[in-house]
Scaffold this motif. Structure first.
Motif, PDB file in Angstrom:
ATOM      1  N   ARG A  57       0.921  -1.276  -0.101  1.00 13.11           N
ATOM      2  CA  ARG A  57      -0.096  -0.241   0.002  1.00 13.11           C
ATOM      3  C   ARG A  57       0.936   1.392   0.021  1.00 13.11           C
ATOM      4  NH1 ARG A  57       0.721  -1.653   4.868  1.00 13.11           N
ATOM      5  NH2 ARG A  57       0.996   0.005   6.820  1.00 13.11           N
ATOM      6  N   GLY A  58       2.054   1.146   0.554  1.00 18.38           N
ATOM      7  CA  GLY A  58       2.901   2.404   0.699  1.00 18.38           C
ATOM      8  C   GLY A  58       3.411   2.749  -0.865  1.00 18.38           C
ATOM      9  N   ALA A  59       3.685   4.068  -0.794  1.00 16.13           N
ATOM     10  CA  ALA A  59       4.444   4.888  -1.987  1.00 16.13           C
ATOM     11  C   ALA A  59       5.821   4.756  -1.933  1.00 16.13           C
ATOM     12  CB  ALA A  59       3.831   6.188  -2.252  1.00 16.13           C
ATOM     13  N   HIS A  60       6.587   4.155  -1.207  1.00 13.92           N
ATOM     14  CA  HIS A  60       7.845   4.185  -0.953  1.00 13.92           C
ATOM     15  C   HIS A  60       8.549   2.847  -1.506  1.00 13.92           C
ATOM     16  CE1 HIS A  60       6.280   2.477   2.746  1.00 13.92           C
ATOM     17  NE2 HIS A  60       7.437   1.574   2.901  1.00 13.92           N
ATOM     18  N   ALA A  61       9.957   2.824  -1.851  1.00 14.60           N
ATOM     19  CA  ALA A  61      10.768   1.665  -2.092  1.00 14.60           C
ATOM     20  C   ALA A  61      10.732   0.728  -0.886  1.00 14.60           C
ATOM     21  CB  ALA A  61      11.924   2.024  -2.675  1.00 14.60           C
ATOM     22  N   ILE A  62      10.727  -0.623  -1.048  1.00 16.22           N
ATOM     23  CA  ILE A  62      10.679  -1.535   0.041  1.00 16.22           C
ATOM     24  C   ILE A  62      12.303  -1.507   0.365  1.00 16.22           C
ATOM     25  CG2 ILE A  62       8.706  -2.769  -0.392  1.00 16.22           C
ATOM     26  CD1 ILE A  62      10.424  -4.831  -2.015  1.00 16.22           C
ATOM     27  N   GLN A  63      12.684  -2.049   1.510  1.00 18.73           N
ATOM     28  CA  GLN A  63      14.147  -2.179   2.009  1.00 18.73           C
ATOM     29  C   GLN A  63      15.009  -2.748   0.874  1.00 18.73           C
ATOM     30  OE1 GLN A  63      14.532  -4.020   5.599  1.00 18.73           O
ATOM     31  NE2 GLN A  63      16.315  -2.940   6.249  1.00 18.73           N
ATOM     32  N   GLY A  64      14.770  -3.706   0.508  1.00 24.88           N
ATOM     33  CA  GLY A  64      15.634  -4.581  -0.293  1.00 24.88           C
ATOM     34  C   GLY A  64      16.042  -3.628  -1.618  1.00 24.88           C
ATOM     35  N   ILE A  65      14.885  -3.114  -2.269  1.00 28.16           N
ATOM     36  CA  ILE A  65      15.001  -2.073  -3.343  1.00 28.16           C
ATOM     37  C   ILE A  65      15.837  -0.939  -2.873  1.00 28.16           C
ATOM     38  CG2 ILE A  65      13.966  -0.907  -5.081  1.00 28.16           C
ATOM     39  CD1 ILE A  65      11.861  -2.980  -5.437  1.00 28.16           C
ATOM     40  N   GLU A  66      15.659  -0.402  -1.853  1.00 25.10           N
ATOM     41  CA  GLU A  66      16.299   0.715  -1.331  1.00 25.10           C
ATOM     42  C   GLU A  66      17.899   0.453  -1.273  1.00 25.10           C
ATOM     43  OE1 GLU A  66      14.655   1.947   2.266  1.00 25.10           O
ATOM     44  OE2 GLU A  66      13.047   3.158   1.449  1.00 25.10           O
ATOM     45  N   ARG A  67      18.157  -0.679  -0.936  1.00 22.59           N
ATOM     46  CA  ARG A  67      19.625  -1.219  -0.781  1.00 22.59           C
ATOM     47  C   ARG A  67      20.238  -1.314  -1.990  1.00 22.59           C
ATOM     48  NH1 ARG A  67      18.959  -6.177   1.292  1.00 22.59           N
ATOM     49  NH2 ARG A  67      18.061  -5.495   3.073  1.00 22.59           N
ATOM     50  N   LEU A  68      19.297  -1.818  -3.090  1.00 26.63           N
ATOM     51  CA  LEU A  68      20.021  -2.045  -4.478  1.00 26.63           C
ATOM     52  C   LEU A  68      20.303  -0.826  -4.915  1.00 26.63           C
ATOM     53  CD1 LEU A  68      17.997  -4.946  -6.060  1.00 26.63           C
ATOM     54  CD2 LEU A  68      20.504  -4.728  -5.679  1.00 26.63           C
ATOM     55  N   LEU A  69      19.251   0.118  -4.696  1.00 24.57           N
ATOM     56  CA  LEU A  69      19.608   1.840  -5.405  1.00 24.57           C
ATOM     57  C   LEU A  69      20.740   2.343  -4.556  1.00 24.57           C
ATOM     58  CD1 LEU A  69      15.789   2.796  -5.483  1.00 24.57           C
ATOM     59  CD2 LEU A  69      17.134   1.831  -7.311  1.00 24.57           C
ATOM     60  N   ALA A  70      20.970   2.316  -3.318  1.00 22.06           N
ATOM     61  CA  ALA A  70      21.991   2.890  -2.589  1.00 22.06           C
ATOM     62  C   ALA A  70      23.456   2.407  -3.053  1.00 22.06           C
ATOM     63  CB  ALA A  70      21.888   2.626  -1.196  1.00 22.06           C
ATOM     64  N   ASP A  71      23.323   1.002  -3.247  1.00 21.46           N
ATOM     65  CA  ASP A  71      24.696   0.247  -3.627  1.00 21.46           C
ATOM     66  C   ASP A  71      24.832   0.467  -4.989  1.00 21.46           C
ATOM     67  OD1 ASP A  71      24.743  -0.479  -1.024  1.00 21.46           O
ATOM     68  OD2 ASP A  71      24.108  -2.508  -1.036  1.00 21.46           O
ATOM     69  N   ALA A  72      24.110   1.137  -6.137  1.00 20.57           N
ATOM     70  CA  ALA A  72      24.453   0.969  -7.279  1.00 20.57           C
ATOM     71  C   ALA A  72      25.711   1.815  -7.639  1.00 20.57           C
ATOM     72  CB  ALA A  72      23.197   1.762  -8.085  1.00 20.57           C
ATOM     73  N   ARG A  73      26.421   1.211  -8.641  1.00 17.42           N
ATOM     74  CA  ARG A  73      27.741   1.455  -9.420  1.00 17.42           C
ATOM     75  C   ARG A  73      27.454   2.805 -10.134  1.00 17.42           C
ATOM     76  NH1 ARG A  73      30.649   0.101 -13.941  1.00 17.42           N
ATOM     77  NH2 ARG A  73      29.236  -1.382 -14.182  1.00 17.42           N
ATOM     78  N   SER A  74      28.250   3.924 -10.003  1.00 14.95           N
ATOM     79  CA  SER A  74      27.979   5.179 -10.983  1.00 14.95           C
ATOM     80  C   SER A  74      28.959   5.008 -11.994  1.00 14.95           C
ATOM     81  CB  SER A  74      28.224   6.224  -9.976  1.00 14.95           C
ATOM     82  OG  SER A  74      27.307   6.515  -9.143  1.00 14.95           O
TER      83      SER A  74
END
Length: 178
Positions: A57-74
């Motif tokens: 129901r929430g509009a925010h990213a779930i914890q696993g996806i947040e972690r993937l986004l934060a660890d993304a290589r630039s």
């Protein structure tokens, strides 16, 4: 392939897997004249729908996806786009599970009935994740792409420059009194 598109595809494939497993489970139960299984499966699917709807129901990213986004290589370069390969490498287990569960419907229709509930729960839980990823991309001015890896390796992301969403500042509306 963009990460949001992969998640969107996964949601559709989970829903498709739930439908396929549900159909073969009901057909397998009907071939054995097992109406109790049909009623139990419908109850499980209703519970899975409620739980998946509640979790998603929430509009925010779930914890696993947040972690993937934060660890993304630039990187400054756009990665090689091969959506078919990325979808196969990331979602092959979903396809295999659906096929195996569907194949077991003749002997044990309970297996695809249970699988359909889990697939339905996952599809409803992840249904808003593509929009959350897009919101993060627009806020930060980046784009996230799935890095090409082995089908057995964990998912890794690449962060590339994108377009930041710039919204105009709200204007002050002054009311004149008559």
């Amino acid at each position: 392939m963009r990460f949001g598109d992969l998640i969107r595809t996964a949601v559709l494939l989970f829903a498709g897997g739930a439908t396929a497993c549900g159909v073969v489970a009901v057909a397998g139960a009907q071939s054995k004249d097992d109406t109790n299984l049909v009623y139990l499966a419908i109850a499980w699917w209703a519970i899975a729908t409620l739980v998946g709807g509640w979790l998603g129901r929430g509009a925010h990213a779930i914890q696993g996806i947040e972690r993937l986004l934060a660890d993304a290589r630039s990187t400054q370069m756009l990665p090689e786009l091969q959506p078919g390969r990325v979808i196969f490498n990331r979602l092959w287990l979903l396809a295999l599970t659906t096929i195996v569960a569907g194949g077991l419907a003749i002997l044990m229709p309970q297996v695809p009935a249970i699988g359909a509930g889990f697939f339905l729960l996952a599809a409803l839980w992840w249904r808003r994740q593509p929009a959350a990823i897009t919101a993060i991309e627009e806020r930060d001015g980046v784009r996230f792409y799935v890095e090409r890896t082995s089908p057995f390796a964990p998912t890794k992301l690449i962060r590339t420059p994108g377009f930041r969403r710039n919204e105009p500042a709200p204007t002050d509306v002054q009311r004149t009194s008559a």
